[in-house]
Design a protein around this motif. Structure first.
Motif, PDB file in Angstrom:
ATOM      1  N   GLN A  46       0.794  -1.403  -0.008  1.00 44.87           N
ATOM      2  CA  GLN A  46      -0.060  -0.122   0.123  1.00 44.87           C
ATOM      3  C   GLN A  46       0.760   1.315  -0.012  1.00 44.87           C
ATOM      4  OE1 GLN A  46      -3.230   0.407  -0.449  1.00 44.87           O
ATOM      5  NE2 GLN A  46      -3.027  -1.972  -0.615  1.00 44.87           N
ATOM      6  N   HIS A  47       1.990   0.996   0.758  1.00 43.02           N
ATOM      7  CA  HIS A  47       2.665   2.375   0.976  1.00 43.02           C
ATOM      8  C   HIS A  47       3.619   2.589  -0.507  1.00 43.02           C
ATOM      9  CE1 HIS A  47       2.394   3.428   4.938  1.00 43.02           C
ATOM     10  NE2 HIS A  47       2.548   2.230   5.428  1.00 43.02           N
ATOM     11  N   ILE A  48       3.783   1.440  -1.235  1.00 40.11           N
ATOM     12  CA  ILE A  48       4.526   1.638  -2.430  1.00 40.11           C
ATOM     13  C   ILE A  48       3.813   2.100  -3.522  1.00 40.11           C
ATOM     14  CG2 ILE A  48       5.499   0.133  -4.320  1.00 40.11           C
ATOM     15  CD1 ILE A  48       6.889  -1.665  -2.265  1.00 40.11           C
ATOM     16  N   LYS A  49       2.435   1.714  -3.432  1.00 36.47           N
ATOM     17  CA  LYS A  49       1.462   2.376  -4.441  1.00 36.47           C
ATOM     18  C   LYS A  49       1.453   3.814  -4.380  1.00 36.47           C
ATOM     19  CE  LYS A  49      -3.384   2.099  -5.452  1.00 36.47           C
ATOM     20  NZ  LYS A  49      -4.707   1.976  -4.701  1.00 36.47           N
ATOM     21  N   ILE A  50       1.325   4.229  -3.022  1.00 28.41           N
ATOM     22  CA  ILE A  50       1.196   5.733  -2.775  1.00 28.41           C
ATOM     23  C   ILE A  50       2.571   6.454  -3.532  1.00 28.41           C
ATOM     24  CG2 ILE A  50       1.155   7.524  -1.200  1.00 28.41           C
ATOM     25  CD1 ILE A  50      -0.704   5.530   0.361  1.00 28.41           C
ATOM     26  N   LEU A  51       3.591   5.823  -3.265  1.00 32.46           N
ATOM     27  CA  LEU A  51       4.855   6.570  -3.569  1.00 32.46           C
ATOM     28  C   LEU A  51       5.057   6.558  -5.004  1.00 32.46           C
ATOM     29  CD1 LEU A  51       7.397   5.041  -0.762  1.00 32.46           C
ATOM     30  CD2 LEU A  51       6.647   7.342  -1.218  1.00 32.46           C
ATOM     31  N   LYS A  52       4.582   5.167  -5.797  1.00 30.92           N
ATOM     32  CA  LYS A  52       4.586   5.161  -7.068  1.00 30.92           C
ATOM     33  C   LYS A  52       3.683   6.198  -7.731  1.00 30.92           C
ATOM     34  CE  LYS A  52       5.031   1.152  -9.353  1.00 30.92           C
ATOM     35  NZ  LYS A  52       4.687  -0.248  -9.654  1.00 30.92           N
ATOM     36  N   GLU A  53       2.379   6.475  -7.285  1.00 35.53           N
ATOM     37  CA  GLU A  53       1.520   7.498  -7.764  1.00 35.53           C
ATOM     38  C   GLU A  53       1.992   8.734  -7.850  1.00 35.53           C
ATOM     39  OE1 GLU A  53      -2.233   6.548  -5.597  1.00 35.53           O
ATOM     40  OE2 GLU A  53      -2.710   4.881  -6.933  1.00 35.53           O
ATOM     41  N   ALA A  54       2.906   9.027  -6.788  1.00 35.66           N
ATOM     42  CA  ALA A  54       3.336  10.435  -6.674  1.00 35.66           C
ATOM     43  C   ALA A  54       4.886  10.477  -7.366  1.00 35.66           C
ATOM     44  CB  ALA A  54       3.751  10.434  -5.382  1.00 35.66           C
ATOM     45  N   ASN A  55       5.030   9.442  -8.260  1.00 31.18           N
ATOM     46  CA  ASN A  55       6.212   9.453  -8.992  1.00 31.18           C
ATOM     47  C   ASN A  55       7.481   9.802  -8.191  1.00 31.18           C
ATOM     48  OD1 ASN A  55       5.160   8.828 -11.609  1.00 31.18           O
ATOM     49  ND2 ASN A  55       4.199  10.803 -11.818  1.00 31.18           N
ATOM     50  N   ILE A  56       7.585   8.956  -6.993  1.00 35.44           N
ATOM     51  CA  ILE A  56       8.719   9.181  -6.289  1.00 35.44           C
ATOM     52  C   ILE A  56       9.650   7.979  -6.424  1.00 35.44           C
ATOM     53  CG2 ILE A  56       9.572   9.341  -3.806  1.00 35.44           C
ATOM     54  CD1 ILE A  56       7.039  11.017  -2.979  1.00 35.44           C
ATOM     55  N   ILE A  57       9.032   6.901  -6.524  1.00 35.43           N
ATOM     56  CA  ILE A  57       9.818   5.619  -6.957  1.00 35.43           C
ATOM     57  C   ILE A  57       9.152   4.923  -8.071  1.00 35.43           C
ATOM     58  CG2 ILE A  57      10.258   5.377  -4.214  1.00 35.43           C
ATOM     59  CD1 ILE A  57       8.001   2.924  -4.508  1.00 35.43           C
ATOM     60  N   THR A  58      10.095   4.057  -8.473  1.00 32.33           N
ATOM     61  CA  THR A  58       9.759   3.098  -9.679  1.00 32.33           C
ATOM     62  C   THR A  58      10.382   1.789  -9.437  1.00 32.33           C
ATOM     63  OG1 THR A  58       9.551   3.073 -12.044  1.00 32.33           O
ATOM     64  CG2 THR A  58      11.707   3.925 -11.154  1.00 32.33           C
ATOM     65  N   GLY A  59       9.862   0.794 -10.171  1.00 38.63           N
ATOM     66  CA  GLY A  59      10.484  -0.479  -9.961  1.00 38.63           C
ATOM     67  C   GLY A  59      10.721  -1.203 -11.209  1.00 38.63           C
ATOM     68  N   TYR A  60      11.447  -2.214 -11.165  1.00 36.70           N
ATOM     69  CA  TYR A  60      11.811  -3.350 -12.160  1.00 36.70           C
ATOM     70  C   TYR A  60      11.801  -4.698 -11.591  1.00 36.70           C
ATOM     71  CZ  TYR A  60      16.445  -3.139 -10.351  1.00 36.70           C
ATOM     72  OH  TYR A  60      17.656  -3.271  -9.546  1.00 36.70           O
ATOM     73  N   LYS A  61      11.484  -5.521 -12.558  1.00 34.36           N
ATOM     74  CA  LYS A  61      11.514  -6.823 -12.344  1.00 34.36           C
ATOM     75  C   LYS A  61      12.962  -7.519 -12.586  1.00 34.36           C
ATOM     76  CE  LYS A  61       8.411 -10.489 -12.447  1.00 34.36           C
ATOM     77  NZ  LYS A  61       7.670 -10.512 -11.237  1.00 34.36           N
ATOM     78  N   GLU A  62      13.338  -8.256 -11.576  1.00 38.15           N
ATOM     79  CA  GLU A  62      14.693  -9.182 -11.508  1.00 38.15           C
ATOM     80  C   GLU A  62      14.502 -10.215 -11.163  1.00 38.15           C
ATOM     81  OE1 GLU A  62      18.827  -8.649  -9.426  1.00 38.15           O
ATOM     82  OE2 GLU A  62      18.285  -7.066 -10.772  1.00 38.15           O
ATOM     83  N   GLY A  63      14.318 -11.321 -12.107  1.00 37.76           N
ATOM     84  CA  GLY A  63      14.040 -12.505 -11.838  1.00 37.76           C
ATOM     85  C   GLY A  63      12.243 -12.586 -11.246  1.00 37.76           C
TER      86      GLY A  63
END
Length: 73
Positions: A46-63
């Motif tokens: 839930q926290h990651i969702k909010i941070l992503k919506e604010a364009n503060i963090i992003t993610g990438y798939k590794e394995g």
């Protein structure tokens, strides 16, 4: 202006600030964040969702894992 409000709302929570501190040192998956902060993976999600919506963090798939990092502007 709306984007700045989202950013301030996102960093207005102590747990999200702790997540950002973790991410400032290295890229890390949600399970690792949950382990470090001793909270559930669902709460981290839930926290990651909010941070992503604010364009503060992003993610990438590794394995199997999704690694998160602070977005660079």
């Amino acid at each position: 202006m709306n984007e700045k409000i989202k950013i301030f709302k996102a960093i207005g929570d102590e747990t999200r600030v702790k997540i950002l501190i973790l991410l400032s040192n290295r890229n890390i998956c949600a399970k690792g964040i949950a382990k470090h902060l001793e909270i559930s993976e669902a709460a981290v999600s839930q926290h990651i969702k909010i941070l992503k919506e604010a364009n503060i963090i992003t993610g990438y798939k590794e394995g199997y894992y999704m690694l998160y990092h602070i977005r660079k502007y």
